[in-house]
Write an enzyme that holds these catalytic residues in place. Structure first.
Site, PDB file in Angstrom:
ATOM      1  N   SER A 163       4.699 -13.335  63.473  1.00  0.00           N
ATOM      2  CA  SER A 163       5.203 -12.611  62.253  1.00  0.00           C
ATOM      3  C   SER A 163       5.053 -11.734  60.978  1.00  0.00           C
ATOM      4  O   SER A 163       4.457 -10.496  61.863  1.00  0.00           O
ATOM      5  CB  SER A 163       5.015 -13.782  61.376  1.00  0.00           C
ATOM      6  OG  SER A 163       5.916 -13.960  60.238  1.00  0.00           O
ATOM      7  N   ASP A 199       9.559  -9.213  56.807  1.00  0.00           N
ATOM      8  CA  ASP A 199       8.822  -9.366  57.137  1.00  0.00           C
ATOM      9  C   ASP A 199       8.372  -9.027  59.094  1.00  0.00           C
ATOM     10  O   ASP A 199      10.076  -8.667  59.390  1.00  0.00           O
ATOM     11  CB  ASP A 199       7.841 -10.412  57.335  1.00  0.00           C
ATOM     12  CG  ASP A 199       7.568 -11.680  58.037  1.00  0.00           C
ATOM     13  OD1 ASP A 199       9.067 -11.481  58.171  1.00  0.00           O
ATOM     14  OD2 ASP A 199       7.414 -12.671  58.109  1.00  0.00           O
ATOM     15  N   ASP A 251       8.754 -10.813  61.993  1.00  0.00           N
ATOM     16  CA  ASP A 251       9.792 -11.836  62.201  1.00  0.00           C
ATOM     17  C   ASP A 251      10.907 -12.250  62.050  1.00  0.00           C
ATOM     18  O   ASP A 251      11.898 -13.212  62.030  1.00  0.00           O
ATOM     19  CB  ASP A 251       9.075 -12.465  63.430  1.00  0.00           C
ATOM     20  CG  ASP A 251       8.882 -13.310  62.169  1.00  0.00           C
ATOM     21  OD1 ASP A 251       8.552 -13.304  60.830  1.00  0.00           O
ATOM     22  OD2 ASP A 251       8.315 -14.226  61.957  1.00  0.00           O
ATOM     23  N   ALA A 255       7.136 -17.432  46.749  1.00  0.00           N
ATOM     24  CA  ALA A 255       7.409 -15.662  45.931  1.00  0.00           C
ATOM     25  C   ALA A 255       6.445 -14.439  47.223  1.00  0.00           C
ATOM     26  O   ALA A 255       7.463 -13.794  47.252  1.00  0.00           O
ATOM     27  CB  ALA A 255       5.227 -15.519  45.466  1.00  0.00           C
ATOM     28  N   ARG A 285      -8.162 -24.193  44.451  1.00  0.00           N
ATOM     29  CA  ARG A 285      -7.449 -25.404  45.267  1.00  0.00           C
ATOM     30  C   ARG A 285      -8.364 -24.590  46.710  1.00  0.00           C
ATOM     31  O   ARG A 285      -7.952 -23.464  46.663  1.00  0.00           O
ATOM     32  CB  ARG A 285      -5.991 -25.423  46.178  1.00  0.00           C
ATOM     33  CG  ARG A 285      -5.710 -23.693  46.209  1.00  0.00           C
ATOM     34  CD  ARG A 285      -3.668 -23.659  46.483  1.00  0.00           C
ATOM     35  NE  ARG A 285      -3.556 -24.425  47.967  1.00  0.00           N
ATOM     36  CZ  ARG A 285      -2.954 -23.557  49.479  1.00  0.00           C
ATOM     37  NH1 ARG A 285      -4.143 -21.906  48.646  1.00  0.00           N
ATOM     38  NH2 ARG A 285      -3.536 -24.348  49.782  1.00  0.00           N
ATOM     39  N   PRO A 286      -8.519 -25.129  48.024  1.00  0.00           N
ATOM     40  CA  PRO A 286      -9.898 -25.832  48.753  1.00  0.00           C
ATOM     41  C   PRO A 286      -8.940 -24.494  50.108  1.00  0.00           C
ATOM     42  O   PRO A 286      -7.460 -24.703  50.114  1.00  0.00           O
ATOM     43  CB  PRO A 286      -9.441 -26.584  49.359  1.00  0.00           C
ATOM     44  CG  PRO A 286      -8.904 -27.667  48.625  1.00  0.00           C
ATOM     45  CD  PRO A 286      -8.929 -26.953  47.471  1.00  0.00           C
TER      46      PRO A 286
END
Length: 560
Positions: free
Chosen positions: A67, A284, A286, A389, A519-520
């Site tokens: 990607s 992007d 791919d 986003a 967040r982890p």
């Protein structure tokens, strides 16, 4: 697994020893690493794809891509029968398969899994795999490893579909399993015909703007630009200028592409002052992400039109068509059907976008971070739209709503052909064919954006003014153990450790339009902090305050 099958795997696997000291994990992006480390893994995922095909009695896809990663990386991911990601239930097997070192242990692992899942390796049920790769040079030899993995399962066959975008392969797998025509030519035809249908349905008063300014597209020096050049020739008078295709001298994803543009908010290579005022877009590597942007005068900076804005444009258009159909005199009074339109975001969506969508009267829900959660939630609606986003997202139409639209189209074509209601039904049917319902697709997304802008008569400037993003800031904090943080409510509330959420709430309340969550990370011992507020200065202050709280509760100086 019988002796003959075991011998086949044992013999072929001896050519693909896993690299020492490397442990890989199958995630949303599949396996991804430096390409030189992946031959063994790709070979083994070929085996997995064949087993998955036999178990599901379906065609499976296998895509070799990394990607938006640098060109020296590569990766491999599975497309399940519906064109989506590999079932999470198979991910632990994928991890074990990639990391087992001894060939005899590999055979035993496969044999145990085949027995547990009751996968018949009797050659009665064959496996069929579609293979694709992006433009990375390493893709060629990794593709050969995948072929050998597939061939090690007796009776399994593969079709090499060549160099593709990742969404094209996912589309082909979905189409093939639905009994539809599924070649690359069919993909191009379906997208271009649906686009032209939408253009033909533009209201008469707006048709004069059909040949307005062109869109200039950054192909990330990858496969997406090449495919867009093919698609452009099929789309009538759509004016597209492609830059940074794989045919140029640029390096894949280096200073170009949707990931670079979205994160750095500067012009990609090949863009500059001549593009001020033009509608610009980036894929992007791919082509599964799409963002738009405006080049600022006398500057390398851009005004970003990100995935949240794309979602808002799509939601506005689809709601408009549904509202036209809602006022329906042909509807049976005793049995009205009102399709449920749902908007799905993560907590990383800009708060201004969520407020805009809610002000439209739309049902907006949040999920944990990750495409698999967004896609799953969107599928619960009659029409579900999700976007991140970063520009990855799509629209899902249920079988129920598609049947309803077909029925409405039939009724309206006989009762009032050419009416706005009839056109609204036709538009929604065209959108369902134009959008790639398997995964986010920059090619189909770009065509839908362009069709909607023509329909509304909006410039990119007007589109960008739907709402003004709140300033945001993301930080990471190194911690002793990321698993000490447990979240709830789509990662917006910390349940453990006790007391930290209250401290975050107190800090956030000091700022206008303040919003903050932690967040982890899924892969390393860091905690991610996201903050928004009325100004960038306030946003940075809030983010830094919460980062200090995280360090106090969970950092190396804490009791954790």
């Amino acid at each position: 697994m019988n002796q003959e099958q075991s011998s086949l795997v044992l013999q072929s696997s001896s050519n693909f020893s896993p690299p020492e000291g490397v442990k890989l994990s199958y995630g949303t992006a599949g396996f991804r690493a430096d390409a030189t480390l992946l031959k063994s893994t790709v070979y083994r995922v070929g085996i997995l794809a064949a087993l998955r095909s036999i178990q599901t009695k379906s065609v499976i896809g296998l895509m070799i891509t990394a990607s938006h990663n640098q060109v020296s990386d590569n990766g491999i991911k599975i497309a399940d029968p519906n064109g989506g990601m590999l079932s999470q239930l198979w991910e632990p097997f994928a991890d074990s398969l990639a990391n087992v070192a001894d060939p005899f242990e590999l055979v035993q692992l496969i044999s145990d899994f085949v027995s547990k899942e009751i996968i018949p390796l009797d050659n009665v049920r064959s496996a069929e795999i579609l293979l694709g790769r992006d433009t990375r040079p390493s893709g060629e030899y990794l593709l050969e490893a995948a072929k050998q993995g597939i061939s090690s399962i007796k009776g399994a066959i593969y079709h090499d579909m060549g160099i593709l975008t990742t969404p094209q392969l996912h589309w082909m797998v979905r189409a093939r399993n639905m009994g539809m025509n599924s070649t690359e030519h069919d993909y191009f035809q379906q997208l271009s015909q649906s686009y032209r249908c939408l253009v033909e349905l533009i209201p008469d008063g707006k048709k004069a703007s059909k040949s307005n300014d062109k869109v200039v597209v950054d192909g990330a020096n990858g496969v997406g630009g090449d495919k867009l050049e093919v698609l452009r020739e099929l789309c009538g008078d759509l004016s597209i200028e492609v830059r940074n295709s794989s045919k140029g001298e640029g390096v894949l994803n280096k200073g170009v592409g949707a990931d670079f543009v979205q994160k750095e908010k500067v012009v990609p290579s090949g863009f500059g002052p001549i593009d001020v005022g033009l509608r610009c877009a980036s894929f992007d590597g791919d082509a599964d992400r799409l963002v738009y942007f405006l080049v600022q005068p006398d500057s390398k900076l851009i005004d970003l039109v990100d995935g949240d804005k794309i979602l808002s444009l799509f939601a506005h258009f689809i709601k408009e068509q549904l509202d036209v159909l809602k006022d329906n005199e042909l509807e049976k009074p005793c049995d009205p059907y009102h399709p449920r339109l749902g908007i799905v975001q993560t907590a990383y969506a800009n708060g201004a976008s969520t407020a805009y969508l809610k002000n439209l009267g739309l049902d907006v829900v949040l999920t944990p971070t990750g495409v698999k959660y967004l896609h799953e939630k969107a599928s619960e609606y009659d029409i579900g739209i999700y976007f991140e986003a970063n520009g990855h997202g799509t629209i899902l139409f249920s079988d129920t709503v598609l049947s309803w639209l077909e029925d409405r189209n039939s009724e309206l074509s006989s009762a009032c052909t050419g009416s706005e209601k009839h056109k609204a039904a036709l538009r929604l049917l065209a959108v369902s064919k134009l959008i790639n319902q398997a995964v986010g697709d920059a090619l189909s997304g770009l065509l839908l954006v362009e069709a909607i802008l023509l329909h509304t008569g909006w410039s990119i400037q007007k589109w960008n003014e739907l709402y003004k993003d709140l300033p945001s800031r993301q930080l990471t904090v190194k911690v002793v153990d990321r698993t000490a943080v447990v979240t709830a409510k789509a990662e917006t509330v910390v349940v453990q450790p006790a007391g930290i959420q209250e401290a975050i709430d107190t800090a956030t309340a000091k700022y206008r339009h303040g919003r903050c969550f932690i967040r982890p990370s899924g892969t390393e011992d860091v905690i991610r902090v996201y903050a928004e507020a009325a100004t960038q200065e306030e946003t940075d202050s809030l983010a830094n305050s919460v980062a200090k709280l995280v360090d106090q509760f969970l950092g190396f100086g804490s009791s954790q």
